[in-house]
Scaffold this motif. Structure first.
Motif, mmCIF file in Angstrom:
data_model
loop_
_atom_site.group_PDB
_atom_site.id
_atom_site.type_symbol
_atom_site.label_atom_id
_atom_site.label_comp_id
_atom_site.label_asym_id
_atom_site.label_seq_id
_atom_site.Cartn_x
_atom_site.Cartn_y
_atom_site.Cartn_z
ATOM 1 N N LEU A 1 0.741 -1.324 -0.067
ATOM 2 C CA LEU A 1 0.076 -0.074 0.182
ATOM 3 C C LEU A 1 0.951 1.347 -0.290
ATOM 4 C CD1 LEU A 1 -2.632 -0.946 2.642
ATOM 5 C CD2 LEU A 1 -3.350 -0.664 0.143
ATOM 6 N N SER A 2 1.933 1.372 0.861
ATOM 7 C CA SER A 2 2.932 2.316 1.133
ATOM 8 C C SER A 2 3.340 2.854 -0.246
ATOM 9 C CB SER A 2 3.649 2.115 1.910
ATOM 10 O OG SER A 2 3.099 2.003 3.244
ATOM 11 N N VAL A 3 4.205 1.841 -0.932
ATOM 12 C CA VAL A 3 4.953 2.046 -2.023
ATOM 13 C C VAL A 3 4.191 2.532 -3.339
ATOM 14 C CG1 VAL A 3 6.297 0.917 -3.757
ATOM 15 C CG2 VAL A 3 6.784 0.603 -1.328
ATOM 16 N N LEU A 4 3.092 1.828 -3.623
ATOM 17 C CA LEU A 4 2.165 1.996 -4.518
ATOM 18 C C LEU A 4 1.041 3.448 -4.513
ATOM 19 C CD1 LEU A 4 1.066 -1.558 -5.353
ATOM 20 C CD2 LEU A 4 2.421 -0.053 -7.019
ATOM 21 N N SER A 5 0.872 3.621 -3.222
ATOM 22 C CA SER A 5 0.017 5.062 -3.097
ATOM 23 C C SER A 5 1.100 6.020 -3.151
ATOM 24 C CB SER A 5 -0.520 4.952 -1.679
ATOM 25 O OG SER A 5 0.482 4.721 -0.602
ATOM 26 N N SER A 6 2.231 6.125 -2.829
ATOM 27 C CA SER A 6 3.191 7.131 -3.001
ATOM 28 C C SER A 6 3.592 7.503 -4.369
ATOM 29 C CB SER A 6 4.456 6.953 -2.162
ATOM 30 O OG SER A 6 4.241 6.698 -0.711
ATOM 31 N N LEU A 7 3.821 6.265 -5.270
ATOM 32 C CA LEU A 7 4.038 6.509 -6.390
ATOM 33 C C LEU A 7 2.804 6.989 -7.339
ATOM 34 C CD1 LEU A 7 5.668 3.020 -7.259
ATOM 35 C CD2 LEU A 7 6.902 5.019 -7.160
ATOM 36 N N LEU A 8 1.653 6.568 -7.029
ATOM 37 C CA LEU A 8 0.597 7.184 -7.635
ATOM 38 C C LEU A 8 0.313 8.734 -7.226
ATOM 39 C CD1 LEU A 8 -2.220 6.817 -9.165
ATOM 40 C CD2 LEU A 8 -3.181 6.129 -7.108
ATOM 41 N N ALA A 9 0.695 8.846 -5.998
ATOM 42 C CA ALA A 9 0.519 10.131 -5.309
ATOM 43 C C ALA A 9 1.375 11.250 -6.190
ATOM 44 C CB ALA A 9 0.729 10.385 -4.004
ATOM 45 N N ALA A 10 2.429 10.717 -6.458
ATOM 46 C CA ALA A 10 3.762 11.523 -7.322
ATOM 47 C C ALA A 10 2.952 11.919 -8.680
ATOM 48 C CB ALA A 10 4.974 10.798 -7.314
ATOM 49 N N ASN A 11 2.309 11.035 -9.151
ATOM 50 C CA ASN A 11 1.876 11.403 -10.575
ATOM 51 C C ASN A 11 0.962 12.357 -10.252
ATOM 52 O OD1 ASN A 11 3.509 9.669 -11.689
ATOM 53 N ND2 ASN A 11 2.328 7.977 -12.152
ATOM 54 N N VAL A 12 -0.112 11.955 -9.574
ATOM 55 C CA VAL A 12 -1.345 12.977 -9.484
ATOM 56 C C VAL A 12 -0.974 14.408 -8.972
ATOM 57 C CG1 VAL A 12 -3.304 13.187 -8.004
ATOM 58 C CG2 VAL A 12 -3.013 10.905 -8.908
ATOM 59 N N ASN A 13 0.285 14.383 -8.124
ATOM 60 C CA ASN A 13 0.408 15.806 -7.631
ATOM 61 C C ASN A 13 1.047 16.508 -8.578
ATOM 62 O OD1 ASN A 13 -0.748 16.021 -4.893
ATOM 63 N ND2 ASN A 13 1.027 14.564 -4.395
ATOM 64 N N LEU A 14 1.521 15.879 -9.669
ATOM 65 C CA LEU A 14 2.524 16.577 -10.805
ATOM 66 C C LEU A 14 1.162 17.182 -11.558
ATOM 67 C CD1 LEU A 14 5.007 16.917 -12.152
ATOM 68 C CD2 LEU A 14 4.593 14.915 -13.495
ATOM 69 N N PHE A 15 -0.017 16.479 -11.737
ATOM 70 C CA PHE A 15 -0.957 17.146 -12.591
ATOM 71 C C PHE A 15 -1.548 18.234 -11.783
ATOM 72 C CE2 PHE A 15 -2.081 12.289 -13.906
ATOM 73 C CZ PHE A 15 -1.294 12.571 -14.888
ATOM 74 N N VAL A 16 -1.662 18.325 -10.485
ATOM 75 C CA VAL A 16 -1.913 19.716 -9.856
ATOM 76 C C VAL A 16 -1.130 20.648 -10.200
ATOM 77 C CG1 VAL A 16 -2.439 20.728 -7.390
ATOM 78 C CG2 VAL A 16 -3.072 18.208 -8.058
ATOM 79 N N GLY A 17 0.270 20.307 -10.118
ATOM 80 C CA GLY A 17 1.208 21.557 -10.469
ATOM 81 C C GLY A 17 1.297 21.979 -11.716
ATOM 82 N N GLN A 18 0.776 21.133 -12.872
ATOM 83 C CA GLN A 18 0.634 21.435 -14.278
ATOM 84 C C GLN A 18 -0.692 22.001 -14.544
ATOM 85 O OE1 GLN A 18 1.497 17.526 -15.963
ATOM 86 N NE2 GLN A 18 3.736 17.876 -15.686
ATOM 87 N N GLN A 19 -1.593 22.353 -13.485
ATOM 88 C CA GLN A 19 -2.844 22.550 -13.481
ATOM 89 C C GLN A 19 -3.863 22.078 -14.527
ATOM 90 O OE1 GLN A 19 -2.153 27.195 -14.500
ATOM 91 N NE2 GLN A 19 -3.393 27.420 -12.583
ATOM 92 N N ASN A 20 -3.311 20.626 -14.375
ATOM 93 C CA ASN A 20 -4.109 19.684 -15.081
ATOM 94 C C ASN A 20 -5.082 19.011 -14.232
ATOM 95 O OD1 ASN A 20 -5.324 17.528 -16.785
ATOM 96 N ND2 ASN A 20 -3.362 16.722 -17.535
#
Length: 417
Positions: free
Chosen positions: A106-125
Protein backbone atom coordinates in the motif's frame (compact mmCIF):
# COMPACT_ATOMS: atom_id res chain seq x y z
CA UNK A 1 -11.56 29.04 -11.81
CA UNK A 2 -15.23 28.70 -10.81
CA UNK A 3 -15.86 26.22 -13.60
CA UNK A 4 -12.90 24.15 -12.39
CA UNK A 5 -14.17 24.36 -8.80
CA UNK A 6 -17.57 23.08 -9.88
CA UNK A 7 -16.07 20.14 -11.79
CA UNK A 8 -13.80 19.32 -8.86
CA UNK A 9 -16.71 19.53 -6.42
CA UNK A 10 -18.80 17.16 -8.58
CA UNK A 11 -15.94 14.65 -8.67
CA UNK A 12 -15.40 14.92 -4.91
CA UNK A 13 -19.13 14.56 -4.27
CA UNK A 14 -19.04 11.33 -6.26
CA UNK A 15 -16.08 10.21 -4.14
CA UNK A 16 -18.12 11.02 -1.02
CA UNK A 17 -20.97 8.77 -2.17
CA UNK A 18 -18.62 5.93 -3.12
CA UNK A 19 -16.68 6.27 0.13
CA UNK A 20 -19.87 6.04 2.18
CA UNK A 21 -20.89 2.99 0.21
CA UNK A 22 -17.53 1.41 1.07
CA UNK A 23 -17.86 2.33 4.76
CA UNK A 24 -21.38 0.86 4.91
CA UNK A 25 -20.24 -2.32 3.20
CA UNK A 26 -17.16 -2.78 5.42
CA UNK A 27 -19.09 -2.25 8.68
CA UNK A 28 -21.74 -4.77 7.67
CA UNK A 29 -19.24 -7.24 6.20
CA UNK A 30 -16.61 -7.26 8.96
CA UNK A 31 -18.34 -5.51 11.91
CA UNK A 32 -16.83 -3.03 14.35
CA UNK A 33 -13.70 -5.14 14.92
CA UNK A 34 -12.97 -5.46 11.22
CA UNK A 35 -13.62 -1.75 10.70
CA UNK A 36 -11.23 -1.06 13.59
CA UNK A 37 -8.48 -3.12 11.90
CA UNK A 38 -9.02 -1.26 8.60
CA UNK A 39 -8.92 2.08 10.43
CA UNK A 40 -5.64 1.30 12.21
CA UNK A 41 -3.90 0.02 9.04
CA UNK A 42 -5.10 3.04 7.04
CA UNK A 43 -3.96 5.32 9.87
CA UNK A 44 -0.50 3.69 9.68
CA UNK A 45 -0.56 4.16 5.89
CA UNK A 46 -1.40 7.83 6.34
CA UNK A 47 1.53 8.28 8.73
CA UNK A 48 3.85 6.71 6.15
CA UNK A 49 2.41 8.93 3.43
CA UNK A 50 3.52 12.02 5.33
CA UNK A 51 7.12 10.89 5.08
CA UNK A 52 6.64 9.94 1.42
CA UNK A 53 4.94 13.26 0.67
CA UNK A 54 8.14 15.16 1.42
CA UNK A 55 8.93 14.49 -2.26
CA UNK A 56 5.64 13.24 -3.75
CA UNK A 57 3.18 15.67 -2.16
CA UNK A 58 2.94 19.46 -2.26
CA UNK A 59 6.56 19.81 -3.38
CA UNK A 60 5.66 18.04 -6.65
CA UNK A 61 2.79 20.47 -7.23
CA UNK A 62 4.75 23.54 -6.14
CA UNK A 63 7.82 22.89 -8.31
CA UNK A 64 6.02 21.41 -11.35
CA UNK A 65 5.86 24.85 -12.95
CA UNK A 66 9.38 25.79 -11.84
CA UNK A 67 11.39 22.75 -12.96
CA UNK A 68 11.12 20.14 -15.69
CA UNK A 69 9.28 16.89 -14.98
CA UNK A 70 12.49 14.97 -15.72
CA UNK A 71 14.22 16.87 -12.90
CA UNK A 72 11.69 16.24 -10.10
CA UNK A 73 9.91 12.95 -10.87
CA UNK A 74 12.98 10.68 -10.36
CA UNK A 75 13.34 11.99 -6.79
CA UNK A 76 9.67 11.24 -6.10
CA UNK A 77 9.79 7.68 -7.46
CA UNK A 78 13.01 6.74 -5.66
CA UNK A 79 11.78 8.24 -2.37
CA UNK A 80 8.41 6.43 -2.68
CA UNK A 81 10.09 3.02 -2.81
CA UNK A 82 12.60 3.79 -0.07
CA UNK A 83 10.07 5.14 2.44
CA UNK A 84 7.35 2.67 1.39
CA UNK A 85 9.56 -0.25 2.43
CA UNK A 86 11.55 1.21 5.33
CA UNK A 87 8.78 2.73 7.49
CA UNK A 88 6.44 -0.34 7.44
CA UNK A 89 9.41 -2.53 8.46
CA UNK A 90 10.01 -0.20 11.42
CA UNK A 91 6.30 -0.32 12.28
CA UNK A 92 6.36 -4.14 12.24
CA UNK A 93 8.50 -4.16 15.40
CA UNK A 94 5.69 -2.49 17.37
CA UNK A 95 2.59 -3.78 15.53
CA UNK A 96 1.30 -7.24 14.79
CA UNK A 97 3.11 -8.42 11.66
CA UNK A 98 -0.05 -9.92 10.12
CA UNK A 99 -0.66 -6.82 7.96
CA UNK A 100 2.97 -5.68 7.43
CA UNK A 101 3.25 -7.02 3.88
CA UNK A 102 -0.01 -5.34 2.91
CA UNK A 103 1.25 -2.10 4.42
CA UNK A 104 4.44 -2.22 2.32
CA UNK A 105 2.47 -2.75 -0.88
CA UNK A 106 0.00 0.00 0.00
CA UNK A 107 2.76 2.43 0.97
CA UNK A 108 4.91 2.03 -2.14
CA UNK A 109 2.10 2.05 -4.69
CA UNK A 110 0.05 4.84 -3.09
CA UNK A 111 3.14 7.07 -2.94
CA UNK A 112 4.07 6.39 -6.58
CA UNK A 113 0.51 7.19 -7.63
CA UNK A 114 0.48 10.35 -5.47
CA UNK A 115 3.62 11.60 -7.26
CA UNK A 116 1.86 11.42 -10.62
CA UNK A 117 -1.41 12.90 -9.38
CA UNK A 118 0.28 15.83 -7.60
CA UNK A 119 2.31 16.50 -10.74
CA UNK A 120 -1.01 16.96 -12.57
CA UNK A 121 -2.06 19.53 -9.93
CA UNK A 122 1.15 21.52 -10.38
CA UNK A 123 0.61 21.51 -14.13
CA UNK A 124 -2.94 22.81 -13.49
CA UNK A 125 -4.28 19.65 -15.11
CA UNK A 126 -7.15 19.45 -12.63
CA UNK A 127 -9.12 17.24 -15.03
CA UNK A 128 -6.58 14.42 -14.58
CA UNK A 129 -6.43 15.02 -10.83
CA UNK A 130 -10.22 14.68 -10.58
CA UNK A 131 -10.24 11.60 -12.77
CA UNK A 132 -7.70 9.70 -10.69
CA UNK A 133 -9.19 10.67 -7.34
CA UNK A 134 -12.56 9.30 -8.47
CA UNK A 135 -10.99 6.18 -10.00
CA UNK A 136 -9.27 5.37 -6.69
CA UNK A 137 -12.70 4.72 -5.19
CA UNK A 138 -14.30 3.06 -8.21
CA UNK A 139 -11.41 0.69 -8.98
CA UNK A 140 -11.03 -0.22 -5.29
CA UNK A 141 -14.70 -1.21 -5.12
CA UNK A 142 -14.43 -3.20 -8.36
CA UNK A 143 -11.47 -5.18 -6.99
CA UNK A 144 -13.30 -5.82 -3.69
CA UNK A 145 -16.21 -7.32 -5.65
CA UNK A 146 -13.86 -9.51 -7.70
CA UNK A 147 -11.82 -10.71 -4.71
CA UNK A 148 -14.78 -11.43 -2.39
CA UNK A 149 -17.38 -12.78 -4.81
CA UNK A 150 -15.25 -14.38 -7.54
CA UNK A 151 -11.95 -15.32 -5.86
CA UNK A 152 -13.86 -16.00 -2.59
CA UNK A 153 -11.48 -14.29 -0.13
CA UNK A 154 -13.97 -12.97 2.45
CA UNK A 155 -11.70 -11.95 5.35
CA UNK A 156 -10.74 -8.33 6.02
CA UNK A 157 -7.54 -9.08 4.04
CA UNK A 158 -9.61 -8.72 0.87
CA UNK A 159 -9.96 -4.97 1.58
CA UNK A 160 -6.18 -4.49 1.51
CA UNK A 161 -5.56 -6.80 -1.46
CA UNK A 162 -8.15 -4.84 -3.44
CA UNK A 163 -6.60 -1.51 -2.48
CA UNK A 164 -3.10 -2.65 -3.46
CA UNK A 165 -4.45 -3.83 -6.83
CA UNK A 166 -6.24 -0.50 -7.30
CA UNK A 167 -3.13 1.59 -6.61
CA UNK A 168 -1.05 -0.62 -8.91
CA UNK A 169 -3.40 -0.33 -11.89
CA UNK A 170 -3.86 3.44 -11.51
CA UNK A 171 -0.12 4.01 -11.10
CA UNK A 172 0.57 2.23 -14.39
CA UNK A 173 -2.16 4.22 -16.16
CA UNK A 174 -1.00 7.59 -14.83
CA UNK A 175 2.67 6.78 -15.45
CA UNK A 176 1.92 6.14 -19.11
CA UNK A 177 0.31 9.60 -19.34
CA UNK A 178 3.20 11.28 -17.53
CA UNK A 179 6.03 9.56 -19.38
CA UNK A 180 4.65 10.10 -22.89
CA UNK A 181 5.49 13.81 -22.39
CA UNK A 182 8.87 13.04 -20.82
CA UNK A 183 12.27 13.11 -22.49
CA UNK A 184 14.15 10.18 -20.91
CA UNK A 185 17.51 11.61 -22.01
CA UNK A 186 16.95 14.63 -19.74
CA UNK A 187 16.25 12.61 -16.57
CA UNK A 188 18.70 13.73 -13.90
CA UNK A 189 19.33 13.96 -10.16
CA UNK A 190 20.36 17.51 -9.32
CA UNK A 191 21.50 18.06 -5.74
CA UNK A 192 20.23 21.65 -5.86
CA UNK A 193 16.74 20.67 -7.04
CA UNK A 194 16.58 17.73 -4.63
CA UNK A 195 17.47 20.07 -1.78
CA UNK A 196 14.68 22.49 -2.74
CA UNK A 197 12.14 19.68 -3.00
CA UNK A 198 13.14 18.37 0.41
CA UNK A 199 13.17 21.80 2.07
CA UNK A 200 9.68 22.71 0.88
CA UNK A 201 8.35 19.18 1.34
CA UNK A 202 9.35 18.57 4.94
CA UNK A 203 7.94 21.93 6.02
CA UNK A 204 4.54 21.29 4.45
CA UNK A 205 4.48 17.70 5.65
CA UNK A 206 5.41 18.61 9.21
CA UNK A 207 2.27 20.71 9.39
CA UNK A 208 0.18 18.02 7.69
CA UNK A 209 1.59 15.29 9.94
CA UNK A 210 0.87 17.26 13.10
CA UNK A 211 -2.67 17.91 11.84
CA UNK A 212 -3.06 14.20 11.11
CA UNK A 213 -2.10 13.42 14.69
CA UNK A 214 -4.86 15.81 15.76
CA UNK A 215 -7.23 13.84 13.53
CA UNK A 216 -6.08 10.32 14.37
CA UNK A 217 -4.36 10.31 17.76
CA UNK A 218 -7.71 9.55 19.40
CA UNK A 219 -7.74 6.23 17.50
CA UNK A 220 -4.61 5.10 19.32
CA UNK A 221 -5.78 6.39 22.72
CA UNK A 222 -9.13 4.64 22.23
CA UNK A 223 -7.42 1.40 21.21
CA UNK A 224 -5.20 1.55 24.30
CA UNK A 225 -7.86 2.49 26.85
CA UNK A 226 -11.08 1.02 25.36
CA UNK A 227 -10.10 -1.60 22.74
CA UNK A 228 -10.24 -2.02 18.97
CA UNK A 229 -14.07 -2.17 18.85
CA UNK A 230 -14.34 1.43 20.11
CA UNK A 231 -11.95 2.51 17.35
CA UNK A 232 -14.25 0.94 14.76
CA UNK A 233 -17.30 2.77 16.13
CA UNK A 234 -15.51 6.11 16.42
CA UNK A 235 -13.96 5.75 12.95
CA UNK A 236 -17.38 5.88 11.28
CA UNK A 237 -17.96 9.35 12.75
CA UNK A 238 -14.51 10.41 11.55
CA UNK A 239 -15.35 8.97 8.12
CA UNK A 240 -18.35 11.32 8.01
CA UNK A 241 -16.06 14.24 8.87
CA UNK A 242 -13.63 13.42 6.10
CA UNK A 243 -16.45 12.84 3.63
CA UNK A 244 -17.79 16.33 4.36
CA UNK A 245 -14.30 17.76 3.96
CA UNK A 246 -14.26 16.61 0.33
CA UNK A 247 -15.86 19.97 -0.46
CA UNK A 248 -13.13 22.09 1.13
CA UNK A 249 -10.40 19.80 -0.19
CA UNK A 250 -11.77 20.15 -3.70
CA UNK A 251 -11.72 23.91 -3.42
CA UNK A 252 -8.30 23.84 -1.75
CA UNK A 253 -6.64 21.85 -4.54
CA UNK A 254 -7.97 24.22 -7.22
CA UNK A 255 -7.02 27.27 -5.14
CA UNK A 256 -3.52 25.92 -4.45
CA UNK A 257 -2.85 25.21 -8.12
CA UNK A 258 -4.03 28.73 -8.94
CA UNK A 259 -2.09 30.51 -6.16
CA UNK A 260 1.29 28.87 -6.97
CA UNK A 261 0.89 30.02 -10.58
CA UNK A 262 -0.54 33.48 -9.78
CA UNK A 263 1.62 36.53 -9.03
CA UNK A 264 -1.30 38.83 -8.14
CA UNK A 265 -1.62 38.66 -4.32
CA UNK A 266 -4.90 40.61 -4.14
CA UNK A 267 -6.53 38.32 -6.68
CA UNK A 268 -5.32 35.26 -4.71
CA UNK A 269 -6.85 36.64 -1.50
CA UNK A 270 -10.21 37.29 -3.16
CA UNK A 271 -10.26 33.80 -4.63
CA UNK A 272 -9.49 32.44 -1.16
CA UNK A 273 -12.47 34.33 0.29
CA UNK A 274 -14.79 32.97 -2.42
CA UNK A 275 -13.60 29.44 -1.60
CA UNK A 276 -14.10 30.06 2.14
CA UNK A 277 -17.73 31.02 1.78
CA UNK A 278 -18.57 28.18 -0.63
CA UNK A 279 -16.95 25.68 1.74
CA UNK A 280 -18.62 27.17 4.83
CA UNK A 281 -22.15 27.11 3.42
CA UNK A 282 -21.99 23.68 1.77
CA UNK A 283 -20.40 22.13 4.87
CA UNK A 284 -23.10 23.66 7.06
CA UNK A 285 -25.76 22.18 4.77
CA UNK A 286 -24.20 18.71 4.96
CA UNK A 287 -23.95 18.83 8.77
CA UNK A 288 -27.61 19.86 9.18
CA UNK A 289 -28.68 17.10 6.78
CA UNK A 290 -26.75 14.46 8.72
CA UNK A 291 -28.14 15.63 12.06
CA UNK A 292 -31.71 15.45 10.72
CA UNK A 293 -31.31 11.72 10.05
CA UNK A 294 -32.69 9.64 12.98
CA UNK A 295 -30.16 7.61 15.00
CA UNK A 296 -32.03 4.40 14.14
CA UNK A 297 -31.25 4.94 10.45
CA UNK A 298 -27.51 4.94 11.16
CA UNK A 299 -27.86 1.66 13.09
CA UNK A 300 -29.86 0.16 10.24
CA UNK A 301 -27.27 1.22 7.64
CA UNK A 302 -24.00 0.48 9.50
CA UNK A 303 -25.15 -2.25 11.88
CA UNK A 304 -26.24 -2.41 15.51
CA UNK A 305 -22.70 -1.73 16.79
CA UNK A 306 -22.93 1.80 15.37
CA UNK A 307 -25.92 3.22 17.25
CA UNK A 308 -23.75 6.11 18.54
CA UNK A 309 -22.98 7.45 15.06
CA UNK A 310 -25.40 10.40 15.17
CA UNK A 311 -24.16 11.42 18.62
CA UNK A 312 -20.55 11.25 17.38
CA UNK A 313 -21.39 13.46 14.39
CA UNK A 314 -23.15 15.95 16.70
CA UNK A 315 -20.12 16.30 18.98
CA UNK A 316 -17.73 16.54 16.03
CA UNK A 317 -19.79 19.05 13.99
CA UNK A 318 -18.26 22.32 15.36
CA UNK A 319 -14.79 21.02 14.56
CA UNK A 320 -15.89 19.68 11.17
CA UNK A 321 -17.14 23.14 10.18
CA UNK A 322 -14.00 24.84 11.53
CA UNK A 323 -11.62 22.58 9.58
CA UNK A 324 -13.71 22.76 6.40
CA UNK A 325 -13.24 26.52 6.24
CA UNK A 326 -9.71 26.79 7.65
CA UNK A 327 -8.44 24.19 5.14
CA UNK A 328 -8.92 26.83 2.47
CA UNK A 329 -6.74 29.32 4.34
CA UNK A 330 -4.12 26.65 5.01
CA UNK A 331 -3.72 25.94 1.30
CA UNK A 332 -3.51 29.68 0.60
CA UNK A 333 -0.56 29.99 3.01
CA UNK A 334 1.07 26.89 1.48
CA UNK A 335 0.61 28.40 -1.98
CA UNK A 336 2.52 31.55 -1.01
CA UNK A 337 5.16 29.50 0.85
CA UNK A 338 4.20 30.81 4.32
CA UNK A 339 4.48 27.49 6.14
CA UNK A 340 5.39 28.52 9.70
CA UNK A 341 1.82 29.42 10.65
CA UNK A 342 0.63 25.96 9.53
CA UNK A 343 3.11 24.29 11.88
CA UNK A 344 2.19 26.55 14.79
CA UNK A 345 -1.56 25.94 14.44
CA UNK A 346 -1.04 22.17 14.20
CA UNK A 347 1.21 22.13 17.28
CA UNK A 348 -1.39 24.02 19.34
CA UNK A 349 -4.10 21.50 18.42
CA UNK A 350 -1.78 18.55 19.02
CA UNK A 351 -0.68 19.69 22.48
CA UNK A 352 -4.32 20.05 23.52
CA UNK A 353 -5.17 16.60 22.08
CA UNK A 354 -2.32 14.79 23.86
CA UNK A 355 -2.82 16.38 27.28
CA UNK A 356 -6.62 16.11 27.33
CA UNK A 357 -6.72 12.54 25.95
CA UNK A 358 -4.92 11.10 28.97
CA UNK A 359 -7.60 12.49 31.28
CA UNK A 360 -10.80 12.46 29.24
CA UNK A 361 -10.76 9.31 27.07
CA UNK A 362 -10.29 6.83 29.97
CA UNK A 363 -13.39 8.33 31.63
CA UNK A 364 -15.65 9.26 28.72
CA UNK A 365 -14.46 6.88 25.98
CA UNK A 366 -15.80 7.61 22.50
CA UNK A 367 -17.75 10.68 23.64
CA UNK A 368 -14.59 12.12 25.18
CA UNK A 369 -12.62 11.47 21.98
CA UNK A 370 -15.27 13.42 20.04
CA UNK A 371 -15.13 16.43 22.37
CA UNK A 372 -11.31 16.50 22.35
CA UNK A 373 -11.14 16.23 18.55
CA UNK A 374 -13.72 18.97 18.01
CA UNK A 375 -12.07 21.44 20.40
CA UNK A 376 -8.66 20.71 18.88
CA UNK A 377 -10.02 21.44 15.40
CA UNK A 378 -11.54 24.73 16.57
CA UNK A 379 -8.36 25.88 18.34
CA UNK A 380 -6.07 25.23 15.36
CA UNK A 381 -8.57 26.68 12.88
CA UNK A 382 -9.04 29.80 15.01
CA UNK A 383 -5.33 30.60 14.76
CA UNK A 384 -5.41 30.35 10.95
CA UNK A 385 -8.42 32.67 10.73
CA UNK A 386 -6.72 35.19 13.03
CA UNK A 387 -3.55 35.19 10.91
CA UNK A 388 -5.41 35.40 7.59
CA UNK A 389 -7.50 38.34 8.71
CA UNK A 390 -4.39 40.14 9.94
CA UNK A 391 -3.36 40.55 6.30
CA UNK A 392 -6.84 41.35 4.97
CA UNK A 393 -10.06 42.93 6.19
CA UNK A 394 -12.74 40.78 7.78
CA UNK A 395 -16.31 41.04 6.50
CA UNK A 396 -19.27 38.92 7.50
CA UNK A 397 -20.08 38.41 3.80
CA UNK A 398 -16.85 36.37 3.52
CA UNK A 399 -19.07 33.51 4.75
CA UNK A 400 -22.11 34.32 2.59
CA UNK A 401 -22.45 33.83 -1.16
CA UNK A 402 -23.50 36.94 -3.08
CA UNK A 403 -26.55 36.86 -5.35
CA UNK A 404 -24.24 37.05 -8.39
CA UNK A 405 -22.21 34.05 -7.23
CA UNK A 406 -25.35 32.01 -6.49
CA UNK A 407 -26.72 32.74 -9.97
CA UNK A 408 -23.37 31.85 -11.54
CA UNK A 409 -23.26 28.51 -9.74
CA UNK A 410 -26.89 27.75 -10.63
CA UNK A 411 -26.27 28.59 -14.29
CA UNK A 412 -23.27 26.28 -14.44
CA UNK A 413 -25.19 23.45 -12.77
CA UNK A 414 -28.13 23.89 -15.18
CA UNK A 415 -25.74 23.90 -18.15
CA UNK A 416 -24.24 20.65 -16.91
CA UNK A 417 -27.69 19.11 -16.85
Amino acid sequence: MKSTILKTFVSRFLILILNFGLVIYSTNMWGSEGKGVISIVIADLTIISFFANIFVGSSMSYFASKFKTEEILPFAYLWSVLIGVLIPVIFSFNHASEYSNYLIGLSVLSSLLAANVNLFVGQQNIKMFNLYTVLQQIVHIVFIIIIIYIIKITSVNSYFIAQISCFGVLFLMSTFQVLKHTNFKKISFSKKIGSKLFDYGWKTQLSAFLQFLNNRLSFYFLEYFKGIVSVGVFSVGIAFSEAIWTVSRSLSVVLYADVVNNKNSNEAIEKTKVSIRISFLITLLFIFTMLLIPAQVYSMIFGKDFSQTKEIVLFLSPGILAIATSNIIGYYFAGINKLRILNVKAIIGLIFTIISSFFIIPKWGIRGACVITSISYCLSSGLLFWRFYQITEFHIHDFLLSKTEINLLLNKVLKKK
